[in-house]
Design a protein around this motif. Structure first.
Motif, PDB file in Angstrom:
ATOM      1  N   VAL A 146      21.868  36.969  42.248  1.00 11.55           N
ATOM      2  CA  VAL A 146      23.183  36.655  42.811  1.00 11.55           C
ATOM      3  C   VAL A 146      23.881  37.960  43.174  1.00 11.55           C
ATOM      4  O   VAL A 146      23.723  38.975  42.493  1.00 11.55           O
ATOM      5  N   VAL A 147      24.648  37.924  44.255  1.00 12.52           N
ATOM      6  CA  VAL A 147      25.365  39.107  44.721  1.00 12.52           C
ATOM      7  C   VAL A 147      26.770  38.681  45.146  1.00 12.52           C
ATOM      8  O   VAL A 147      27.040  37.510  45.420  1.00 12.52           O
ATOM      9  N   GLY A 148      27.659  39.683  45.215  1.00 14.03           N
ATOM     10  CA  GLY A 148      29.004  39.429  45.713  1.00 14.03           C
ATOM     11  C   GLY A 148      30.058  40.021  44.811  1.00 14.03           C
ATOM     12  O   GLY A 148      29.766  40.834  43.917  1.00 14.03           O
ATOM     13  N   SER A 149      31.290  39.642  45.036  1.00 11.89           N
ATOM     14  CA  SER A 149      32.393  40.111  44.202  1.00 11.89           C
ATOM     15  C   SER A 149      32.235  39.578  42.783  1.00 11.89           C
ATOM     16  O   SER A 149      31.446  38.648  42.533  1.00 11.89           O
ATOM     17  N   ALA A 150      33.005  40.132  41.857  1.00  9.16           N
ATOM     18  CA  ALA A 150      32.936  39.684  40.469  1.00  9.16           C
ATOM     19  C   ALA A 150      33.203  38.185  40.369  1.00  9.16           C
ATOM     20  O   ALA A 150      32.485  37.448  39.677  1.00  9.16           O
ATOM     21  N   ALA A 151      34.221  37.708  41.086  1.00 11.23           N
ATOM     22  CA  ALA A 151      34.559  36.286  41.028  1.00 11.23           C
ATOM     23  C   ALA A 151      33.451  35.431  41.620  1.00 11.23           C
ATOM     24  O   ALA A 151      33.107  34.361  41.084  1.00 11.23           O
ATOM     25  N   SER A 152      32.854  35.886  42.725  1.00  8.65           N
ATOM     26  CA  SER A 152      31.781  35.132  43.353  1.00  8.65           C
ATOM     27  C   SER A 152      30.549  35.077  42.458  1.00  8.65           C
ATOM     28  O   SER A 152      29.912  34.016  42.320  1.00  8.65           O
ATOM     29  N   VAL A 153      30.201  36.189  41.842  1.00 12.38           N
ATOM     30  CA  VAL A 153      29.059  36.224  40.920  1.00 12.38           C
ATOM     31  C   VAL A 153      29.269  35.241  39.783  1.00 12.38           C
ATOM     32  O   VAL A 153      28.376  34.477  39.409  1.00 12.38           O
ATOM     33  N   ALA A 154      30.480  35.245  39.219  1.00 12.19           N
ATOM     34  CA  ALA A 154      30.782  34.335  38.119  1.00 12.19           C
ATOM     35  C   ALA A 154      30.637  32.880  38.548  1.00 12.19           C
ATOM     36  O   ALA A 154      30.048  32.058  37.834  1.00 12.19           O
ATOM     37  N   ASP A 155      31.163  32.554  39.719  1.00 12.78           N
ATOM     38  CA  ASP A 155      31.091  31.178  40.210  1.00 12.78           C
ATOM     39  C   ASP A 155      29.650  30.741  40.441  1.00 12.78           C
ATOM     40  O   ASP A 155      29.260  29.606  40.115  1.00 12.78           O
TER      41      ASP A 155
END
Length: 302
Positions: free
Chosen positions: A257-266
């Motif tokens: 998974v990649v992306g911003s911290a919030a995106s990774v968490a989601d």
């Protein structure tokens, strides 16, 4: 043993030169400990894996490195994800893991798998054997080690190994927790149901529901309450607001998974936790100071 969030260190190619190589490993472990990770793992390999680099790239021996990390950390659990069973005699492994538990004051995890990297075996002189051979050896190892990590003598006679009142003293705890890693629904999951505290599932996101159903069946077959066997998934994480899914190699899209911290968490919540897996053990393509803490912050939200 509880592992909701673990960090695996998959390589030691930091571009620092050998003198700064292990200080960089220590920095990662300490950052993970401060950030609230439950465990730090290293790979048990002598050569770098094909997907990550060439065989001549830096690779530290797992248990020597873990012993040093034990004196550089205070609270975090330590283990190999996972120990290659074919590389060590079971009684030697029992002595190694009980020693690590003493050195770390009760923080060792015995991660164990059947072994799979044929090139490493062939070039270094370890017997590889067939798929069935390796799993039969793994089961014999667990029968030998199970009493030894409880401070009890082990007497065993099998096709691959034999012992006579073997023991591993001193033991720091009544028992060292066992983690089995793998993807095989028949052999690996059956072994985990009989011997392990934790199963690290090597699978893609879409496979997880089926894997958990298979694990429940293996637990039923041996009369074990499935809820007593903790689970996790190994995945690669890149916390980077500029990273997008199309940057992920095709072969990694079910395990990264990649992306911003919030995106990774989601993404992890939706793909891993909502599937019923208890925890995640992550690795990262590149280490820079602060990236482990950033990942922990993202995953705590999940």
């Amino acid at each position: 043993m509880t592992i909701r969030l673990g960090l695996q260190i998959p390589n030691f190619s930091y571009g620092t030169g050998v003198k700064q190589l292990f200080p960089t490993v220590i920095a990662q472990a300490r950052e993970a400990e401060s950030a609230g990770f439950d465990a730090v793992f290293v790979m048990d390999h002598f050569y770098q894996l094909p997907a990550l680099g060439s065989p001549d790239q830096p690779m530290l021996e797992a248990y020597t490195a873990l012993g040093a990390l034990a004196t550089s950390t205070e609270r975090i659990q330590l283990g190999a994800l996972v120990t290659g069973n074919t590389y060590r005699n079971p009684t030697l492994l029992a002595k190694i893991i009980t020693t690590l538990d003493v050195v770390s004051a009760g923080r060792a995890i015995l991660g164990l798998g059947a072994g799979w990297f044929e090139l490493e075996h062939r070039q270094l002189g370890f017997e590889f054997g067939t798929f069935t051979d390796r799993f039969n050896r793994l089961e014999e190892t667990l029968q030998i080690i199970d009493p030894m990590i409880k401070g009890q003598p082990s007497t065993f006679s099998g096709e691959w190994y034999s012992t006579e009142s073997a023991f591993a003293n001193p033991c720091y705890r009544d028992r060292i927790p066992v983690l089995i890693g793998g993807r095989g629904e028949k052999k690996t999951f059956s072994i985990a149901a009989r011997y392990a505290d934790h199963l690290n599932i090597m699978a893609g996101f879409d496979e997880l529901p089926g894997k958990l159903d298979a694990l429940a069946k293996r637990c039923d077959e041996v009369g074990r309450d499935r809820s007593t066997l903790e689970t996790s998934m190994l995945l690669t994480v890149m916390v980077d607001e500029n990273a997008t899914e199309d940057m992920i190699p095709a072969e990694m899209r079910q395990r990264m998974v990649v992306g911003s911290a919030a995106s990774v968490a989601d993404q992890i919540k939706a793909k891993v936790f909502n599937a019923g897996v208890d925890g995640v053990i992550i690795n990262m393509p590149v280490y820079t100071p602060g990236v482990v803490a950033a990942a922990a912050e993202a995953l705590r939200a999940a």
